[in-house]
Structure formats: structure tokens, C-alpha cells
Design an enzyme around this catalytic site. Structure first.
Site, PDB file in Angstrom:
ATOM      1  N   CYS A 368      51.463  28.212   7.448  1.00 41.34           N
ATOM      2  CA  CYS A 368      50.644  29.108   7.421  1.00 41.34           C
ATOM      3  C   CYS A 368      49.992  29.285   5.914  1.00 41.34           C
ATOM      4  CB  CYS A 368      51.287  30.499   7.934  1.00 41.34           C
ATOM      5  SG  CYS A 368      50.269  31.615   8.657  1.00 41.34           S
ATOM      6  N   HIS A 494      53.224  28.812  13.117  1.00 39.00           N
ATOM      7  CA  HIS A 494      54.658  28.755  12.721  1.00 39.00           C
ATOM      8  C   HIS A 494      55.656  28.108  13.686  1.00 39.00           C
ATOM      9  CE1 HIS A 494      54.313  32.232   9.756  1.00 39.00           C
ATOM     10  NE2 HIS A 494      53.332  32.407  10.337  1.00 39.00           N
ATOM     11  N   GLU A 496      58.406  27.162  13.219  1.00 37.14           N
ATOM     12  CA  GLU A 496      59.801  27.308  13.090  1.00 37.14           C
ATOM     13  C   GLU A 496      60.332  28.580  14.162  1.00 37.14           C
ATOM     14  OE1 GLU A 496      57.467  28.652  11.173  1.00 37.14           O
ATOM     15  OE2 GLU A 496      57.581  30.322  10.268  1.00 37.14           O
TER      16      GLU A 496
HETATM   17  N1  GLN Z   1      48.685  35.668   4.517  1.00 35.22           N
HETATM   18  C1  GLN Z   1      47.973  34.677   5.265  1.00 35.22           C
HETATM   19  C2  GLN Z   1      47.418  35.230   6.333  1.00 35.22           C
HETATM   20  O1  GLN Z   1      47.403  36.571   6.688  1.00 35.22           O
HETATM   21  C3  GLN Z   1      49.076  33.810   5.763  1.00 35.22           C
HETATM   22  C4  GLN Z   1      50.270  34.656   6.623  1.00 35.22           C
HETATM   23  C5  GLN Z   1      51.532  33.844   7.118  1.00 35.22           C
HETATM   24  O2  GLN Z   1      51.842  32.676   6.163  1.00 35.22           O
HETATM   25  N2  GLN Z   1      52.155  34.177   7.934  1.00 35.22           N
HETATM   26  O3  GLN Z   1      46.355  34.654   6.829  1.00 35.22           O
END
Ligand code: GLN
Length: 518
Positions: A368, A494, A496
Site C-alpha cells: 500500500c 493488503h 497480509e
Molecule cells: N495513505 C495511503 C492512501 O491512503 C496508503 C494507505 C495504506 O497504506 N493503507 O492511499
């Protein structure tokens, strides 16, 4: 304390005996969900396939049971009050004074029953957050009392987890806190059916007998939960003490023969007898609280065992990293994972980390924000787009390689408004990511607002960072890969959240494999 692990372990054992089981977590705080909580407050925010931002215990439930949870599996006081107040405004209670009893307690009971609506599950384990005696927990305890009364003692049982402290000065385990806690439950009208005692040291039979006598609980229903080296051993410990059988007996459900738990035991034996050892750096800004990265560290345990490899995760603060000290900070790592996150704190350290991993050919997984940092780094240092950034970090950047989607721009509310939950992604066949997954179509969970900016797609592709995963509906970039690197993958989603003991996540499995050098 470990209510989540005990719940998950019990559910695992019941599932292994052929019952369909789910677990629900009730959280006594006022936030509608933990999505707006800082990870320092409550650890990681776990995301379900259906896009609910939930308590991290749901992660344990999925990792143990290998069955997805949903929005219904996590309810907070905030959500309960929100629905009661919405109903009040609609006029559903017209003429009535709306009160904690019966309106809030009815809503709690409704939410508990909702999980198994349509008879989806034979057994629902509802875990109540907090501690007996907390003001916030009172409506939940009252709801349990009512539920037990309404459903009957053979359809509803209460398991109470208590702490038995060990006093080294006197060499004794103290059962007084347990006795008091049970007394408090009794005052609220609840007699626990089973007690699980959390303890550092094994308890003597005498101690257990004493607890049974003073707490009106059968001796066989006093279970100890002693510290173990891995949480994945807890189901075996509970099986040894027949927690599952006691539960089934009390629920008057048939008990067939003991489940062999073959896959589970195989996993444990691989976990405990690794042939390889690696050190992976997890670069994030919440590293003071490892619970903030719970699903990531658990994914390394699953994928490590799959590779017969002990993965030592070193938590490194991204704010402490700069171009000057980076060699020393990241020295000796076999792999680097740049963690998810929000806001600008520590981002430059993450970007320097990506550069280090890219230039030194060290296996790299960006999740992310970690993927977004990889994109920013590549834009700045390979595409030479000076000052390239995400508009989350620098909204005036000349090169917004990561930007908000049009539909996100008008959203003001912060709660539950990100791109959340499972989205499809199509993977290109000639990629390392495809090798890892072994298929072209996947669904992965998201939790972010910002996206890769398509305007730069060709430039990235031409220069060797390839979008190998694309969302088929929106065309958004989901996976970036550098084929000329040993192992360099950034994912907008994600992975994970969907790694389990029985199904370790393929990206983690492949990443760990790439990190093994001997
Ligand atoms: N802050 C980033 C976004 O909102 C990544 C979010 C994250 O790592 N879950 O796109």
C-alpha cells in the site's frame, strides 16, 4: 490477555470436529469502527473482504479458521448506539423513552443473533472486549445474561477468561483476582460455565480445585492457558484439556472422535524446526507497537513455516532513516518490507529505504503506502522527475505520480470512505507475481484513498517498473514489479489480511523464498 486467541483456538477445535463456527467481537468503545483509530491506540485495523474496518482479533479468527469474516463479526458500542438513534429519529420507538435497557441491550442481542441468521453457523462465539467491571461493558454483560435466559442453558454458555498472577516472591499463583471477577459477574446475574485462567506458570491441581470450589464451576471446566512460545500452539493446549469437549457437553451437542488436526500439527512442527534463518526489515512508523503490524508479522510466520524458514522481523522506524545512515540502519537484512501507513510522517525514510533495496538488489515488498513509496522513488531517481510525490504528502507536487481518484476528491467524511475490501485484479502472465500466485485472477483487500496516476504509466513501463496487476473494472494499477531486480514487488492492496495458517499468502511465500540465501 488473549481472549481473541482463546476464542480462535476453541473455534478451531470445534471446526475440526465438523461444526460450522464463527467468531464475533463486540467492542465497548464509542467509535463506530476502528478505522479512524490511530494504530497506537488499538493496534492494526483489520479489513474484511466485504470492506469492514475491524478489530485486529478478526485477523486471528481468519488466520485460525481459514474462513472469511464480515462486517457482522465486529460490532462496537458506537455502531449499536448509531442504529438505535437512527431508529429513534425514524420514529420506530414513537411514544417510548429510549433507554439502555431494553433498547441498547436488545440491539446488542440482535447483533449477536444476526451473525448466524439463516442458520449459517451451528456455533457462534461472541467475544466481549474489555474487562468485567468496566462501565462500558455493563450493557454487554446484561445482554449476555438475558440471552442465556432466553435461549436456555443448553444453547448459550459463558466462558470467562481471567488472569492468575504469579508472585515470584512467595512462589505462589494467586487466584483472588479470579474469585473477585467471578463474584462481580455473579452480581450481574451471570454464572460462568467455564473458566480459562491465563497464567505464566502451570497451575497445580490444587489451585484449579480451589478455583472450581469458590467459583461454582466444575473442576473439568477450569482450564489453564499457560504462556506458550507461539499463539498457534494454544489450540493444542486447549485440546489437551478438553475445552472443546466441555463446551460441546454443556451445549448438549454430539462429541465424535478427537480431531487429528494433522495440517495444524504439521505447520507447528515446521515452524519449530526451521532449516533456514532470515532477517527481514519491516520499515514503518508505528514500530513502537508491533500490534500495529499484526497481520504482516503473522503472514511471515505462516509463509516462513511453509519455507521451513525462521523469519526474524526487525522493526525499523522510518523516521530514523535518512540517506546518510541508511547503510548502517539496514545492514544485514535479507529482505525489506515497506509498510502501509497514512500521512507524511516517516515517508522520506521509506523512500530512501526503497532506493536502498532497489539499488542493492535486496528482495523488496511494498504494501500500500509501501508500494506508493516505491513508485515515488522510481519517479524521482530513475525517471528523473524531481520532487515527484503523492498528493497525500505534497499536494502541490509537480509530478503527482500517486494521486486521489476523482470520486475521492469530494469526500469529506473520514470514517469508512476509503477504497475498502476485496477488489479483483488481473495479473500479467510474464511476471514474478504470476509465478507466486500461479493464476491470473485474484481478489485482494484494499484500504486506501490514493492510487497510481495512469498518466505516468508508459514512462514507468519503458524504464523498467511494470504494472503487472490491473483492476479489470477501473483499470487502476494494483501491482508494480521490477523484472530486472531479484524480487521487487509493490502492491496497492493488503496481502497480509488474507494469509492464514492453512493458506499462507503466495506473495509472502515467494518473498520469503527469495530472501533465503543459504
Ligand atoms: N495513505 C495511503 C492512501 O491512503 C496508503 C494507505 C495504506 O497504506 N493503507 O492511499
Amino acid at each position: 490477555m488473549g481472549k481473541g486467541i482463546i476464542s480462535a483456538s476453541l473455534a478451531k477445535l470445534l471446526q475440526a470436529r465438523g461444526y460450522s463456527v464463527t467468531i464475533q467481537k463486540l467492542d465497548p468503545y464509542i467509535n463506530v469502527d476502528p478505522g479512524t483509530l490511530n494504530p497506537y491506540e488499538h493496534g492494526e485495523c483489520y479489513v474484511t473482504l466485504d470492506g469492514a474496518e475491524t478489530d485486529l482479533d478478526l485477523g486471528h479468527y481468519e488466520r485460525f479458521l481459514n474462513v472469511p469474516t464480515s462486517q457482522a463479526n465486529n460490532v462496537t458500542t458506537g455502531r449499536i448506539y448509531q442504529s438505535v438513534i437512527n431508529k429513534e429519529r425514524k420514529g420506530d420507538y414513537l411514544g417510548k423513552t429510549v433507554q439502555v435497557i431494553p433498547h441498547i441491550t436488545d440491539e446488542i442481542k440482535r447483533r449477536i443473533k444476526l451473525v448466524s441468521s439463516g442458520n449459517k453457523y451451528e456455533i457462534v462465539i461472541t467475544e466481549i472486549g474489555g474487562t468485567v467491571g468496566d462501565i462500558e461493558s455493563l450493557p454487554y454483560i446484561e445482554s449476555v445474561r438475558q440471552l442465556k435466559w432466553e435461549l436456555g442453558t443448553q444453547n448459550c454458555i459463558v466462558i470467562h477468561l481471567t488472569l492468575v498472577p504469579y508472585l515470584s516472591a512467595s512462589g505462589e499463583s494467586k487466584t483472588k483476582p479470579t474469585q473477585h471477577s467471578v463474584k462481580e459477574l455473579l452480581e450481574a446475574g451471570i454464572q460462568p460455565d467455564i473458566l480459562v485462567l491465563r497464567t505464566e506458570r502451570n497451575l497445580t491441581d490444587d489451585t484449579k480445585r480451589k478455583v472450581a470450589l469458590f467459583c461454582n464451576v466444575e473442576e473439568s471446566a477450569v482450564i489453564e492457558s499457560v504462556d506458550v512460545s507461539t499463539i498457534y500452539e494454544v489450540p493444542i493446549k486447549m485440546l489437551d484439556q478438553k475445552l472443546d469437549q466441555t463446551v460441546l457437553r454443556k451445549l448438549a451437542l454430539p462429541i465424535e472422535k478427537e480431531p487429528p488436526l494433522t495440517e495444524w500439527r504439521n505447520f507447528l512442527s515446521r515452524l519449530k524446526n526451521p532449516k533456514h534463518h532470515i532477517k527481514v526489515g519491516l520499515i514503518g512508523k508505528y514500530v513502537e507497537l508491533p500490534d500495529a503490524y499484526k497481520s504482516i508479522s503473522e503472514s511471515f510466520i505462516h509463509s516462513g513455516a511453509m519455507n521451513d524458514c525462521d523469519v526474524n522481523v526487525e522493526y525499523i522506524h522510518s523516521e530514523d532513516i535518512n540517506d546518510k545512515n541508511i547503510n548502517e540502519k539496514l545492514n544485514g537484512l535479507n529482505g525489506i518490507l515497506v509498510a502501509p501507513g497514512f500521512g507524511s510522517r516517516g515517508v522520506e525514510g521509506k523512500i530512501s529505504t526503497v532506493k536502498f533495496a532497489r539499488e542493492n538488489n535486496i528482495p523488496f515488498l511494498g504494501i500500500c503506502l509501501g508500494m506508493q513509496c516505491a513508485v515515488i522513488e522510481f519517479a524521482r531517481n530513475v525517471l528523473k522527475l524531481e520532487g515527484a510525490n503523492s498528493t497525500e504528502i505534497d499536494h502541490k507536487t509537480k509530478f503527482p505520480v500517486i494521486d486521489l481518484m476523482e470520486e475521492q476528491k469530494s469526500i469529506i467524511d473520514k470514517g469508512g470512505t476509503m477504497r475498502l475490501g476485496g477488489y479483483k485484479c488481473i495479473i500479467s502472465k510474464d511476471s514474478r507475481t504470476y509465478e507466486a500466485y500461479g493464476k491470473t485472477e485474484i481478489v485482494e483487500r484494499h484500504r486506501h484513498r490514493y492510487e497510481f496516476n495512469d498518466k505516468y504509466l508508459e514512462e514507468f513501463r519503458k524504464n523498467g517498473m511494470i504494472p503487472v496487476g490491473i483492476n479489470p473494472e477501473s483499470n487502476l494499477v494494483e501491482i508494480m514489479e521490477i523484472p530486472d531486480h531479484k524480487w521487487f514487488i509493490g502492491v496497492q492492496f493488503h496481502p497480509e489480511y488474507s494469509s492464514t495458517v492453512i493458506n499462507p499468502h503466495p506473495l509472502f511465500v515467494s518473498f520469503v523464498k527469495a530472501c533465503i540465501t543459504e
